[in-house]
Design a protein around this motif. Structure first.
Motif, PDB file in Angstrom:
ATOM      1  N   ALA A  16      49.743  43.519  42.502  1.00 40.93           N
ATOM      2  CA  ALA A  16      48.918  42.614  43.590  1.00 40.93           C
ATOM      3  C   ALA A  16      48.751  42.429  44.945  1.00 40.93           C
ATOM      4  CB  ALA A  16      49.944  40.271  42.867  1.00 40.93           C
ATOM      5  N   GLY A  17      49.546  43.127  45.301  1.00 40.23           N
ATOM      6  CA  GLY A  17      50.216  43.342  46.628  1.00 40.23           C
ATOM      7  C   GLY A  17      48.597  44.982  46.877  1.00 40.23           C
ATOM      8  N   GLY A  18      48.696  45.661  46.203  1.00 45.37           N
ATOM      9  CA  GLY A  18      47.987  46.757  46.430  1.00 45.37           C
ATOM     10  C   GLY A  18      46.508  46.275  46.567  1.00 45.37           C
ATOM     11  N   PHE A  19      46.617  45.294  45.464  1.00 42.97           N
ATOM     12  CA  PHE A  19      44.992  45.278  45.602  1.00 42.97           C
ATOM     13  C   PHE A  19      44.776  44.223  46.310  1.00 42.97           C
ATOM     14  CE2 PHE A  19      41.783  42.683  42.469  1.00 42.97           C
ATOM     15  CZ  PHE A  19      41.046  43.993  42.312  1.00 42.97           C
ATOM     16  N   GLY A  20      45.168  43.370  46.433  1.00 41.44           N
ATOM     17  CA  GLY A  20      44.708  41.939  47.249  1.00 41.44           C
ATOM     18  C   GLY A  20      44.834  42.893  48.250  1.00 41.44           C
ATOM     19  N   SER A  21      45.462  44.021  48.845  1.00 49.33           N
ATOM     20  CA  SER A  21      45.342  43.974  50.659  1.00 49.33           C
ATOM     21  C   SER A  21      44.403  45.134  50.559  1.00 49.33           C
ATOM     22  CB  SER A  21      46.699  44.973  51.181  1.00 49.33           C
ATOM     23  OG  SER A  21      46.645  46.100  50.260  1.00 49.33           O
ATOM     24  N   ALA A  57      47.018  38.943  43.453  1.00 50.26           N
ATOM     25  CA  ALA A  57      48.215  37.984  43.166  1.00 50.26           C
ATOM     26  C   ALA A  57      48.001  37.647  41.575  1.00 50.26           C
ATOM     27  CB  ALA A  57      48.850  36.904  43.729  1.00 50.26           C
ATOM     28  N   VAL A  58      46.555  36.870  40.986  1.00 49.39           N
ATOM     29  CA  VAL A  58      46.245  36.973  39.455  1.00 49.39           C
ATOM     30  C   VAL A  58      45.988  37.748  38.927  1.00 49.39           C
ATOM     31  CG1 VAL A  58      44.610  35.388  38.797  1.00 49.39           C
ATOM     32  CG2 VAL A  58      45.319  34.109  40.668  1.00 49.39           C
ATOM     33  N   PHE A  59      45.022  39.163  39.252  1.00 49.85           N
ATOM     34  CA  PHE A  59      44.939  39.942  39.271  1.00 49.85           C
ATOM     35  C   PHE A  59      46.034  40.949  38.804  1.00 49.85           C
ATOM     36  CE2 PHE A  59      44.573  45.409  39.406  1.00 49.85           C
ATOM     37  CZ  PHE A  59      43.450  45.489  38.311  1.00 49.85           C
ATOM     38  N   GLY A  60      47.858  41.274  39.691  1.00 52.19           N
ATOM     39  CA  GLY A  60      48.743  41.522  39.552  1.00 52.19           C
ATOM     40  C   GLY A  60      49.276  41.451  37.636  1.00 52.19           C
ATOM     41  N   LEU A  61      48.921  39.414  38.217  1.00 54.93           N
ATOM     42  CA  LEU A  61      49.548  39.200  36.463  1.00 54.93           C
ATOM     43  C   LEU A  61      49.035  39.363  35.133  1.00 54.93           C
ATOM     44  CD1 LEU A  61      51.271  35.674  38.013  1.00 54.93           C
ATOM     45  CD2 LEU A  61      52.135  37.906  37.961  1.00 54.93           C
ATOM     46  N   GLU A  62      47.597  39.259  35.569  1.00 53.86           N
ATOM     47  CA  GLU A  62      46.127  39.029  34.371  1.00 53.86           C
ATOM     48  C   GLU A  62      46.540  40.500  33.741  1.00 53.86           C
ATOM     49  OE1 GLU A  62      41.876  37.197  33.288  1.00 53.86           O
ATOM     50  OE2 GLU A  62      42.794  38.201  34.997  1.00 53.86           O
ATOM     51  N   VAL A  63      45.741  41.318  34.376  1.00 52.39           N
ATOM     52  CA  VAL A  63      46.396  42.710  34.042  1.00 52.39           C
ATOM     53  C   VAL A  63      47.042  43.714  33.148  1.00 52.39           C
ATOM     54  CG1 VAL A  63      46.879  43.908  36.138  1.00 52.39           C
ATOM     55  CG2 VAL A  63      45.266  44.818  34.937  1.00 52.39           C
ATOM     56  N   VAL A  64      48.351  42.775  33.472  1.00 52.71           N
ATOM     57  CA  VAL A  64      49.865  43.295  32.407  1.00 52.71           C
ATOM     58  C   VAL A  64      49.555  43.376  31.230  1.00 52.71           C
ATOM     59  CG1 VAL A  64      52.270  43.166  32.767  1.00 52.71           C
ATOM     60  CG2 VAL A  64      51.236  42.783  34.830  1.00 52.71           C
ATOM     61  N   VAL A  71      46.745  41.344  28.642  1.00 57.50           N
ATOM     62  CA  VAL A  71      45.180  40.795  28.308  1.00 57.50           C
ATOM     63  C   VAL A  71      46.103  39.331  26.910  1.00 57.50           C
ATOM     64  CG1 VAL A  71      43.039  40.876  27.205  1.00 57.50           C
ATOM     65  CG2 VAL A  71      44.469  43.111  27.562  1.00 57.50           C
ATOM     66  N   GLY A  72      45.358  38.089  28.605  1.00 56.05           N
ATOM     67  CA  GLY A  72      44.789  36.765  27.432  1.00 56.05           C
ATOM     68  C   GLY A  72      46.647  36.023  27.537  1.00 56.05           C
ATOM     69  N   ARG A  73      47.058  36.897  28.285  1.00 54.94           N
ATOM     70  CA  ARG A  73      48.532  35.815  28.467  1.00 54.94           C
ATOM     71  C   ARG A  73      49.194  36.132  30.564  1.00 54.94           C
ATOM     72  NH1 ARG A  73      53.247  36.522  24.104  1.00 54.94           N
ATOM     73  NH2 ARG A  73      54.504  35.729  25.888  1.00 54.94           N
ATOM     74  N   MET A  74      49.716  35.506  30.619  1.00 51.96           N
ATOM     75  CA  MET A  74      50.106  35.613  32.156  1.00 51.96           C
ATOM     76  C   MET A  74      51.399  35.551  32.498  1.00 51.96           C
ATOM     77  SD  MET A  74      47.112  34.160  34.577  1.00 51.96           S
ATOM     78  CE  MET A  74      47.480  34.651  36.391  1.00 51.96           C
ATOM     79  N   GLY A  75      52.393  36.179  33.067  1.00 54.94           N
ATOM     80  CA  GLY A  75      53.442  35.803  32.430  1.00 54.94           C
ATOM     81  C   GLY A  75      54.038  35.113  34.646  1.00 54.94           C
ATOM     82  N   PRO A 126      38.755  38.181  33.603  1.00 58.01           N
ATOM     83  CA  PRO A 126      37.756  37.351  33.575  1.00 58.01           C
ATOM     84  C   PRO A 126      38.176  35.976  35.063  1.00 58.01           C
ATOM     85  CG  PRO A 126      39.515  36.645  31.926  1.00 58.01           C
ATOM     86  CD  PRO A 126      39.245  37.917  31.905  1.00 58.01           C
ATOM     87  N   LEU A 127      39.889  35.707  35.363  1.00 57.99           N
ATOM     88  CA  LEU A 127      40.463  35.057  36.082  1.00 57.99           C
ATOM     89  C   LEU A 127      40.182  35.238  37.915  1.00 57.99           C
ATOM     90  CD1 LEU A 127      40.903  32.049  36.513  1.00 57.99           C
ATOM     91  CD2 LEU A 127      43.623  32.480  36.032  1.00 57.99           C
ATOM     92  N   ALA A 128      41.063  36.328  37.435  1.00 55.89           N
ATOM     93  CA  ALA A 128      40.934  37.047  38.897  1.00 55.89           C
ATOM     94  C   ALA A 128      40.405  37.788  39.143  1.00 55.89           C
ATOM     95  CB  ALA A 128      41.981  38.521  38.859  1.00 55.89           C
ATOM     96  N   LEU A 129      38.724  38.380  38.986  1.00 52.44           N
ATOM     97  CA  LEU A 129      36.874  38.195  39.001  1.00 52.44           C
ATOM     98  C   LEU A 129      36.748  37.722  39.361  1.00 52.44           C
ATOM     99  CD1 LEU A 129      36.522  40.922  40.007  1.00 52.44           C
ATOM    100  CD2 LEU A 129      38.512  40.893  38.324  1.00 52.44           C
TER     101      LEU A 129
END
Length: 433
Positions: A147-152, A161-168, A170-174, A356-359
């Motif tokens: 998340a920190g790398g992508f967001g910055s 932040a959402v990408f860091g959870l969503e990419v891990v 597919v279809g579920r977020m921790g 899709p959510l992060a983007l």
């Protein structure tokens, strides 16, 4: 007692997430500065593109000698999130930074998100090991590093932040990693901006009311986005497998990829498809005469660059492909040109990365709230239509996209041969998100 435990957790993640955010922000600032300098130098000395095969040969020799443990790239970071006995080597951060800058210096068509995610994962894992945190905390710190790398690197802290959870998965977020991911992404963005880095400003499309007619157009638009996403993913993965099978030695493989990019550059007759391609993205928002083939050219340039092993990510090239495709579709469907480019830019990466959510959030952060609900509709439909594939084969999946029970175990996308030949599933299956 609950308040006390919650307070301790908050303080812990403010500290750990903030620490990860600082190192990610500094790394992204250095990376973006060097990338801009390399791009400007190449634009002033176009003959450098002819040296891309030599650069590939040298980079391949270096990676062949010292880069074995980090060749997995983003997939190594994702695998490490799920495997407590694996680790992301510290050498990944400097090696991928230098390799990506050199790829852009000599004209390779690649992005920057892959580098940012790999640097973030490497540095977050270093923090976790130095502090000797437990496996669960380490896993959450790795998500924070992504998340920190992508967001910055993009200036989009909430999407990061959402990408860091969503990419891990597919279809579920921790959601257990939501706070550290958000802290790392926000702090990383603030640090990068504080060090004087300015992100590209994108045009903000005007508002378009959602009507039944507009909705029908977006559905057609989403089908086209999904088709192009599948073509990109399949071309890149199959070309990579073919090259690895036919050309075993990495330096030669990367040199051949560089030579292929030079040939494509001469065939295209323009510099537009080299490097990040940010001017092409901006042009797609305003130019009704943008060549119809622009998205296809950039797709091939990028697939060849990355399949050969040259360094970089997929996001910015996919933004170019998506924006150019959106420009063409907007003209065909009678949609506003800038809105078509905006939706295509975000939705294509959403479909290719299964995020899709992060983007959708990223589109709002970059382009303003007028892109909603259009981008969310297109990104979600395209995400579903791409099936169980993506640019990150190490992404896990716990439930098939079209629904049904949980799979018996979480599996990597690379293990799903085809949607109709997926692993057995059962209602009792469980796995970590």
């Amino acid at each position: 007692m609950n308040l006390s435990r919650g307070t301790r957790a908050l303080l812990q993640w403010l500290l750990l997430g903030g620490l990860v955010g600082v190192v990610c922000g500094v790394a992204s600032a250095v990376f973006l500065y060097l990338l801009e300098e390399a791009t400007h130098f190449r634009e002033g000395h176009p003959w450098l593109v002819y040296a891309l095969p030599v650069a590939g040969l040298v980079l391949g020799a270096v990676y062949g000698r010292w880069g074995g443990p980090i060749r997995g790239g983003n997939n190594l970071v994702l695998d490490t999130v799920h495997a407590s006995d694996a680790q992301v080597p510290v050498r990944m951060a400097p090696m991928v930074l230098v390799g990506t800058v050199l790829t852009h210096l000599f004209g390779g068509s690649a992005g920057r998100e892959g580098t940012a995610v790999q640097m973030g994962g490497s540095l977050a894992d270093l923090v976790a090991r130095r502090l000797r945190v437990g496996p669960d905390t380490r896993r959450e710190l790795l998500a924070a590093g992504i998340a920190g790398g992508f967001g910055s690197v993009f200036g989009t802290p909430v999407a990061g932040a959402v990408f860091g959870l969503e990419v891990v998965v597919v279809g579920r977020m921790g959601y257990e990693a939501l706070l550290p991911a958000l802290v790392a992404s926000v702090v990383g963005d603030l640090v990068t901006r504080g060090l004087g880095i300015h992100h590209t400003p994108y045009p903000a499309p005007g508002a378009l009311p959602l009507t039944w007619g507009v909705l029908a157009k977006w559905l057609v638009f989403a089908v086209a986005v999904a088709v192009v996403a599948v073509v990109f993913v399949e071309l890149m993965h199959r070309l990579k497998k073919l090259l690895e099978h036919r050309v075993r030695w990495l330096p030669v493989r990367m040199a051949l990829g560089g030579a292929a990019v030079v040939v494509l550059w001469k065939l295209a007759g323009t510099d537009d498809y080299l490097g990040l391609g940010v001017p092409g993205i901006l042009r797609a928002f305003v130019d009704p005469a943008l060549p119809v083939s622009a998205f296809a050219w950039k797709l091939v340039f990028t697939a060849v660059t990355l399949a050969a092993g040259l360094l970089g990510g997929e996001v910015t090239p996919l933004f170019f492909i998506g924006a150019a495709l959106g420009n063409v579709l907007a003209r065909l469907l009678g949609l506003p040109l800038d809105l078509g480019a905006a939706v295509g830019m975000a939705a294509l990466f959403a479909a290719a990365a299964n995020t899709p959510l992060a983007l959708s959030i990223m589109a709002v952060e970059l382009l303003g709230a007028n892109v909603l609900p259009h981008v969310a509709i297109v990104a979600t439909v395209a995400y579903l239509l791409t099936g169980h594939r993506g640019i990150y084969p190490s992404q896990r999946i716990a439930r098939l996209k079209h629904g049904g029970p949980l799979l018996e175990k979480i599996v990597a996308l690379r293990e799903l041969a085809r949607e109709d030949r997926a692993p057995p599933s059962g209602p009792e299956g469980r796995g970590r998100g």
